[in-house]
Motif scaffolding. Structure first.
Motif, short mmCIF file in Angstrom:
data_model
loop_
_atom_site.label_atom_id
_atom_site.label_comp_id
_atom_site.label_asym_id
_atom_site.label_seq_id
_atom_site.Cartn_x
_atom_site.Cartn_y
_atom_site.Cartn_z
N THR A 282 0.70 -1.35 0.05
CA THR A 282 0.01 -0.20 0.30
C THR A 282 0.47 1.38 -0.01
N LEU A 283 2.05 1.26 0.71
CA LEU A 283 2.80 2.94 0.95
C LEU A 283 4.01 2.38 0.29
N GLY A 284 4.24 1.32 -0.54
CA GLY A 284 5.33 1.27 -1.74
C GLY A 284 6.62 1.71 -1.01
N TYR A 285 6.86 0.38 0.02
CA TYR A 285 8.01 0.11 -0.09
C TYR A 285 8.96 -0.84 0.19
N GLN A 286 9.96 -1.36 0.54
CA GLN A 286 10.40 -2.28 0.39
C GLN A 286 10.63 -2.99 1.69
N LEU A 287 9.81 -4.06 2.50
CA LEU A 287 10.56 -4.89 3.20
C LEU A 287 12.09 -5.59 2.98
N PRO A 288 12.89 -5.75 4.41
CA PRO A 288 14.01 -6.36 4.26
C PRO A 288 13.62 -7.56 3.65
N PRO A 289 14.71 -8.51 2.87
CA PRO A 289 14.66 -10.18 2.48
C PRO A 289 13.98 -10.86 3.66
N ASP A 290 14.87 -10.34 4.55
CA ASP A 290 14.69 -11.75 6.14
C ASP A 290 13.36 -11.84 7.08
N SER A 291 11.76 -11.24 5.81
CA SER A 291 10.68 -11.12 6.42
C SER A 291 10.47 -12.09 5.72
N ASN A 292 10.89 -12.66 4.46
CA ASN A 292 10.35 -13.32 3.51
C ASN A 292 9.34 -14.62 4.36
N LYS A 293 9.79 -14.94 5.27
CA LYS A 293 8.97 -15.58 6.18
C LYS A 293 7.88 -16.30 6.12
N LEU A 294 7.83 -14.77 6.22
CA LEU A 294 6.75 -14.69 6.79
C LEU A 294 5.36 -13.60 5.51
N THR A 295 6.03 -12.89 4.81
CA THR A 295 5.40 -12.08 3.90
C THR A 295 5.10 -13.69 2.17
N SER A 296 5.10 -14.73 2.38
CA SER A 296 5.15 -15.30 1.45
C SER A 296 4.28 -16.14 1.81
N GLY A 297 3.87 -17.51 0.20
CA GLY A 297 2.77 -18.74 0.69
C GLY A 297 1.82 -18.14 0.02
N ARG A 298 1.03 -19.40 -0.03
CA ARG A 298 -0.08 -19.34 -0.80
C ARG A 298 -1.81 -18.33 -0.37
N HIS A 299 -1.44 -18.51 0.85
CA HIS A 299 -2.37 -17.37 1.51
C HIS A 299 -2.26 -15.73 1.17
N ILE A 300 -1.27 -15.82 1.54
CA ILE A 300 -0.86 -13.93 1.04
C ILE A 300 -1.14 -13.95 -0.54
N ALA A 301 -0.38 -14.76 -1.57
CA ALA A 301 -1.10 -14.63 -3.17
C ALA A 301 -2.32 -14.71 -3.20
N ALA A 302 -3.27 -15.39 -2.10
CA ALA A 302 -4.89 -15.27 -2.76
C ALA A 302 -5.17 -14.30 -2.17
N ARG A 303 -4.36 -13.41 -1.11
CA ARG A 303 -5.28 -11.96 -0.31
C ARG A 303 -4.90 -10.99 -1.61
N ARG A 304 -3.54 -10.73 -2.13
CA ARG A 304 -3.27 -10.36 -3.19
C ARG A 304 -4.39 -9.81 -4.09
N ALA A 305 -4.45 -11.10 -4.78
CA ALA A 305 -5.45 -11.91 -5.49
C ALA A 305 -6.30 -11.06 -5.35
N ILE A 306 -7.28 -11.08 -3.77
CA ILE A 306 -8.53 -10.58 -3.39
C ILE A 306 -8.48 -8.84 -3.94
N ASP A 307 -6.73 -8.32 -2.87
CA ASP A 307 -6.84 -6.90 -2.85
C ASP A 307 -7.40 -6.09 -4.29
N ALA A 308 -6.66 -7.09 -5.28
CA ALA A 308 -6.72 -6.38 -6.95
C ALA A 308 -7.90 -6.44 -7.14
#
Length: 390
Positions: A282-308
């Motif tokens: 939303t705010l257009g910034y990059q999270l550090p790569p170390d956060s990927n364990k939390l911000t990846s997965g099918r549940h994230i992808a599904a929510r992104r699709a709904i948000d779009a």
């Protein structure tokens, strides 16, 4: 007509996102323009909902933009109220610090997030939130009352029923919420289990307004703020900005392995992931790569699709839990709350809202309310129950 309204909405939302940037609005004209247009009053209402009035007034001051008309005057009044409330909250925090001397406590949200911002005075906070260990909750309440705070809750039967994680107080012109948990409702804590004892043991301090203030350790603060944001739907821009503040700047030293491990242990991994991901997108910034364990997965992808398709909807994040059964239960509870609200107009949980089941004066008709003796017994039972929650 519909396309024109859609374009207007996009322009207003883009201005709000610009206004919510942690480092300030890069394009002042974009956030000030709607104040002088046909949508000025609607724009100010949106600014108020996202609690960005202080930020917009600051941009206006820096740009020499006069706040004219009904919308401008209302915006100026909002900012003045915010500043006055801030002073009252800081006064209450100083009084609470004296009252709670000798107990283990921390300030959460509000002032502690503001202190991490480049311009702390732009962060709205309308009350004081203090966390204590469950075993010290009754002692903390007694200490506050002895030093001039009033325990305003009278709805103890509901607090026992829902095992509410905080109790409202008033004093020194401000509201103080005394927490023994970081999640308000007992039903939500069936799937979320913050270890309050360990969290308080890890506390640290900051200097804010020339006072040393006990606060959560950086990883615990992010876990709490992101969970709070997610349970609220992760669609309020000031809360998404809070996450951006806590994951950037000096907070880049966060141990993301610790954040991920504790999120897993506390049952908030998916809530945290959604809040981080939506804040970043939303705010257009990059999270550090170390956060990927939390911000990846099918549940994230599904929510992104709904948000779009549907935008940043509240429910797609608020019901996320780490197991399918817990998520299903959250969906069911949300649906029942919605139905209850439509049928009885009382689906919210805000203690200051007369329609809420937790309204501090109670929701029962006067003839069936508890008498003073029964209310005192319920209050005693509540604090006894809290003490056993370890």
């Amino acid at each position: 007509m519909r396309r024109q309204q859609s374009n207007i909405d996009k322009a207003l939302n883009a201005a709000l996102v610009e206004l919510a940037q942690p480092g300030g609005a890069p394009d002042p004209e974009q956030v000030l323009g709607p104040l002088d247009g046909a949508q000025s009053e609607r724009y100010v209402q949106m600014v108020e909902r996202h609690r960005l009035a202080l930020s917009l007034v600051q941009v206006a001051l820096d740009s020499g933009h006069e706040l004219n008309g009904r919308a401008g005057h209302y915006l100026a009044a909002l900012a003045a109220d915010d500043r006055a409330t801030r002073l009252r909250v800081l006064r209450a925090r100083r009084a609470a610090a004296q009252a709670l001397d000798g107990l283990d406590w921390v300030v959460i949200k509000g002032e502690t997030i503001a202190a991490a911002m480049a311009e702390p005075h732009l962060r709205t906070f309308n009350d004081l939130d203090i966390l204590v260990h469950p075993t010290q909750m009754a002692d903390a309440a007694a200490a506050l009352i002895a030093d001039g705070f009033d325990e305003i809750n009278q709805n103890w039967r509901a607090y026992v029923t829902h095992l509410v994680g905080e109790v409202p107080f008033s004093g020194f012109g401000a509201t103080l919420d005394l927490h023994w948990q970081l999640v308000a409702l007992g039903r939500t804590r069936r799937a979320i289990d913050f270890d309050i004892g360990s969290i308080i043991e890890r506390r640290t301090t900051i200097v804010s307004h020339d006072n040393t203030v006990p606060v959560l350790a950086a990883e615990d603060q992010l876990l709490h703020v992101a969970t709070h944001c997610a349970l609220g739907g992760a669609n309020r821009l000031d809360q998404l900005r809070d996450i951006a503040v806590l994951t950037g700047g000096d907070a880049k030293s966060l141990d993301w392995g610790v954040v991920a491990n504790r999120a897993e242990r506390y049952g908030v991994r998916r809530l945290i992931g959604h809040a981080l991901d939506r804040s970043s997108l939303t705010l257009g910034y990059q999270l550090p790569p170390d956060s990927n364990k939390l911000t990846s997965g099918r549940h994230i992808a599904a929510r992104r699709a709904i948000d779009a398709v549907a935008g940043n909807r509240r429910a797609t994040v608020a019901v996320a839990r780490d197991t399918a059964s817990a998520s299903g239960r959250a969906v069911g509870e949300t649906a029942l709350d919605s139905l209850h609200s439509r049928l009885r107009g009382a689906g919210r949980w805000d203690f200051s809202d007369p329609a809420s089941r937790l309204y501090h004066q109670g929701t029962e008709p006067p003839e069936v309310r508890q008498n003073a003796s029964d209310a005192d017994k319920s209050r005693h039972r509540y604090y006894e129950m809290v003490t056993r929650q370890v």
